[in-house]
Design a protein around this motif. Structure first.
Motif, mmCIF file in Angstrom:
data_model
loop_
_atom_site.group_PDB
_atom_site.id
_atom_site.type_symbol
_atom_site.label_atom_id
_atom_site.label_comp_id
_atom_site.label_asym_id
_atom_site.label_seq_id
_atom_site.Cartn_x
_atom_site.Cartn_y
_atom_site.Cartn_z
ATOM 1 N N SER A 48 0.893 -1.124 -0.075
ATOM 2 C CA SER A 48 -0.047 -0.118 0.022
ATOM 3 C C SER A 48 0.778 1.220 -0.155
ATOM 4 C CB SER A 48 -0.883 -0.005 1.358
ATOM 5 O OG SER A 48 -0.175 -0.075 2.411
ATOM 6 N N GLN A 51 3.986 1.574 2.126
ATOM 7 C CA GLN A 51 4.453 0.300 2.751
ATOM 8 C C GLN A 51 5.313 -0.329 1.754
ATOM 9 O OE1 GLN A 51 3.568 -0.787 5.956
ATOM 10 N NE2 GLN A 51 2.569 1.034 6.453
ATOM 11 N N GLY A 99 -3.307 -5.676 4.897
ATOM 12 C CA GLY A 99 -4.302 -5.146 6.138
ATOM 13 C C GLY A 99 -3.669 -6.305 7.158
ATOM 14 N N CYS A 102 0.360 -5.700 7.539
ATOM 15 C CA CYS A 102 0.809 -4.489 7.870
ATOM 16 C C CYS A 102 -0.274 -3.675 9.021
ATOM 17 C CB CYS A 102 1.412 -3.487 6.880
ATOM 18 S SG CYS A 102 2.700 -4.656 5.806
ATOM 19 N N ASP A 103 -1.416 -4.081 8.985
ATOM 20 C CA ASP A 103 -2.402 -3.250 9.510
ATOM 21 C C ASP A 103 -2.704 -2.240 8.916
ATOM 22 O OD1 ASP A 103 -2.994 -5.123 11.565
ATOM 23 O OD2 ASP A 103 -1.426 -4.421 12.832
ATOM 24 N N SER A 104 -2.594 -2.146 7.591
ATOM 25 C CA SER A 104 -2.918 -1.097 6.666
ATOM 26 C C SER A 104 -3.767 -1.376 5.519
ATOM 27 C CB SER A 104 -1.500 -0.357 6.072
ATOM 28 O OG SER A 104 -0.898 -1.267 5.323
#
Length: 185
Positions: A48, A51, A99, A102-104
């Motif tokens: 993303s 990232q 997600g 990287c929790d994004s």
């Protein structure tokens, strides 16, 4: 005619060999020739904005499906699980890879590329914002890496600062997390 042979030379011509000697010789030669060494190829996948990217082994993938995708949204599912998607007559989980790693979450799961990864029990769809080149790459093994961008058990190593994913370990972890979400809500 001198015929090369493993461990020495066969000093008779091929015509002078009996059938049995010829086939033994042929089998010996076949064992001598190493299989063509093809380096493993990886697909570069965008994670993303900001990232970077990650690398996924082509051996682990069944197919790369371009958008659009239609998802059946599941209630109370983790943010990295946009839902289920139909693929070749099967229903598979679609996992937002950035997600999960990287929790994004990506901007729009419907505009993402779907990498269908082969898992022994169930194929799993990995959603990535974009894909790049297919590369034969060298990477730093985990033993030599200090700081890692994602959990160590999900990686084979790093190429620069970008993760080279261990797809079987990743899929096992994804399915474990889905089972845990189903069980505990």
């Amino acid at each position: 005619m001198v015929v090369p042979r493993a461990g020495g030379f066969l000093s008779r011509s091929l015509e002078a060999l009996s059938d049995e000697e010829f086939w033994n010789y042929a089998r010996e030669l076949a064992r001598m020739v190493p299989a063509a060494a093809h380096p493993e190829e990886y697909l570069e996948c965008s994670l993303s904005l900001g990232q970077g990217c990650c690398f996924v082994s082509l051996k682990a993938l069944c197919e790369v499906v371009p958008p659009p995708h239609r998802f059946a949204v599941l209630p109370a599912s983790p943010a990295w699980l946009p839902g289920l998607v139909a693929w070749r007559g099967e229903v598979i989980a679609a996992v937002d890879l950035p997600g999960f790693l990287c929790d994004s979450p990506t901007v729009s799961a419907g505009d993402s590329m779907l990498l269908v990864a082969d898992h022994p029990d169930q194929p799993v769809g990995l959603l990535v914002p974009a894909i790049g080149s297919i590369l034969s790459l060298e990477y730093t093994p985990l033993e030599e890496c200090e700081a890692l961008p994602v959990r160590r058990e999900l990686l084979r190593g790093l190429r620069g600062t970008d993760p080279v994913l261990d797809v079987p370990a990743l899929l096992a972890e994804v399915l474990h997390e889905i089972e845990r979400a189903v069980t505990y809500g």
